[in-house]
Every structure is written in structure tokens, then in C-alpha cells.
Design a protein around this motif. Sequence first.
Motif, PDB file in Angstrom:
ATOM      1  N   GLY A  10      43.792  13.798  14.837  1.00  0.00           N
ATOM      2  CA  GLY A  10      44.372  12.472  14.657  1.00  0.00           C
ATOM      3  C   GLY A  10      43.343  11.448  14.207  1.00  0.00           C
ATOM      4  N   PHE A  11      42.175  11.479  14.823  1.00  0.00           N
ATOM      5  CA  PHE A  11      41.124  10.537  14.413  1.00  0.00           C
ATOM      6  C   PHE A  11      40.602  10.866  13.012  1.00  0.00           C
ATOM      7  CE2 PHE A  11      40.648   9.674  19.039  1.00  0.00           C
ATOM      8  CZ  PHE A  11      40.909   8.319  18.968  1.00  0.00           C
ATOM      9  N   ALA A  12      40.492  12.154  12.679  1.00  0.00           N
ATOM     10  CA  ALA A  12      40.037  12.537  11.342  1.00  0.00           C
ATOM     11  C   ALA A  12      41.041  12.092  10.277  1.00  0.00           C
ATOM     12  CB  ALA A  12      39.824  14.049  11.272  1.00  0.00           C
ATOM     13  N   ILE A  13      42.322  12.263  10.552  1.00  0.00           N
ATOM     14  CA  ILE A  13      43.341  11.821   9.606  1.00  0.00           C
ATOM     15  C   ILE A  13      43.339  10.300   9.502  1.00  0.00           C
ATOM     16  CG2 ILE A  13      45.820  11.790   9.133  1.00  0.00           C
ATOM     17  CD1 ILE A  13      45.960  14.534  10.511  1.00  0.00           C
ATOM     18  N   GLY A  14      43.065   9.620  10.615  1.00  0.00           N
ATOM     19  CA  GLY A  14      42.950   8.163  10.579  1.00  0.00           C
ATOM     20  C   GLY A  14      41.788   7.700   9.724  1.00  0.00           C
ATOM     21  N   ILE A  15      40.687   8.414   9.771  1.00  0.00           N
ATOM     22  CA  ILE A  15      39.534   8.083   8.922  1.00  0.00           C
ATOM     23  C   ILE A  15      39.874   8.321   7.457  1.00  0.00           C
ATOM     24  CG2 ILE A  15      37.185   8.804   8.327  1.00  0.00           C
ATOM     25  CD1 ILE A  15      36.749   9.242  11.368  1.00  0.00           C
ATOM     26  N   ILE A  16      40.603   9.395   7.188  1.00  0.00           N
ATOM     27  CA  ILE A  16      41.040   9.649   5.814  1.00  0.00           C
ATOM     28  C   ILE A  16      41.932   8.516   5.323  1.00  0.00           C
ATOM     29  CG2 ILE A  16      42.462  11.183   4.382  1.00  0.00           C
ATOM     30  CD1 ILE A  16      41.366  13.504   6.061  1.00  0.00           C
ATOM     31  N   GLU A  17      42.783   7.996   6.210  1.00  0.00           N
ATOM     32  CA  GLU A  17      43.665   6.889   5.830  1.00  0.00           C
ATOM     33  C   GLU A  17      42.870   5.646   5.435  1.00  0.00           C
ATOM     34  OE1 GLU A  17      46.526   4.565   4.747  1.00  0.00           O
ATOM     35  OE2 GLU A  17      46.968   6.601   5.338  1.00  0.00           O
ATOM     36  N   VAL A  18      41.758   5.416   6.102  1.00  0.00           N
ATOM     37  CA  VAL A  18      40.919   4.266   5.761  1.00  0.00           C
ATOM     38  C   VAL A  18      40.314   4.450   4.367  1.00  0.00           C
ATOM     39  CG1 VAL A  18      38.792   3.054   6.379  1.00  0.00           C
ATOM     40  CG2 VAL A  18      40.406   3.706   8.150  1.00  0.00           C
TER      41      VAL A  18
END
Length: 86
Positions: A10-18
Motif C-alpha cells: 500500500g505504501f509503495a503504491i502510494g509512492i507510485i501515485e505521487v
Amino acid sequence: MVWWLWLVAGFAIGIIEVLVPGYIFLGFAVGALAVGVLLWSGLLAVGLSAQLVIFALVSLVAWFVLRAAFPGQRGAVKRWERDIND
């Protein structure tokens, strides 16, 4: 899967979103974090296939909620009627 893998995902996908604009991956990040928190709290004790279904459903609901909360241009092109030098 163990709960911490869902949280890391979830945090990795959130970083990708940024890094990638457009609110594309934010729903997936919310879904992964939700499944991770549910597994960590003990409210969810199911197999991997059920976890993936819950992830998909939560991601889909989160995507629709985020689309309603952050309405975009949705393909609208800005047209300039006059020149800056006029």
C-alpha cells in the motif's frame, strides 16, 4: 499473505501515485492498506483468494469515492479565444 506485506504494498503504491499524476493508483493503495489493517487487527482471517477479492472491492469503492471527491477535467481541453498579445 501476511499483514505487513499488504501495508508495504500500500505504501509503495502510494509512492507510485505521487510520482505518476492522475489519481490512478490511489484507490489501489487504499485497498492494500485496508486489507493490511484488517489482517493486522485480526478482523480478517481468510485465505489469499479472499484477500484479493476484498482488495479489489475496497479498491473499486475507494476509486469511485476519490473520483467523486476530486473531480477532474475529464477530457476537457482548454481553448484560448484570444492571444496574450492582443
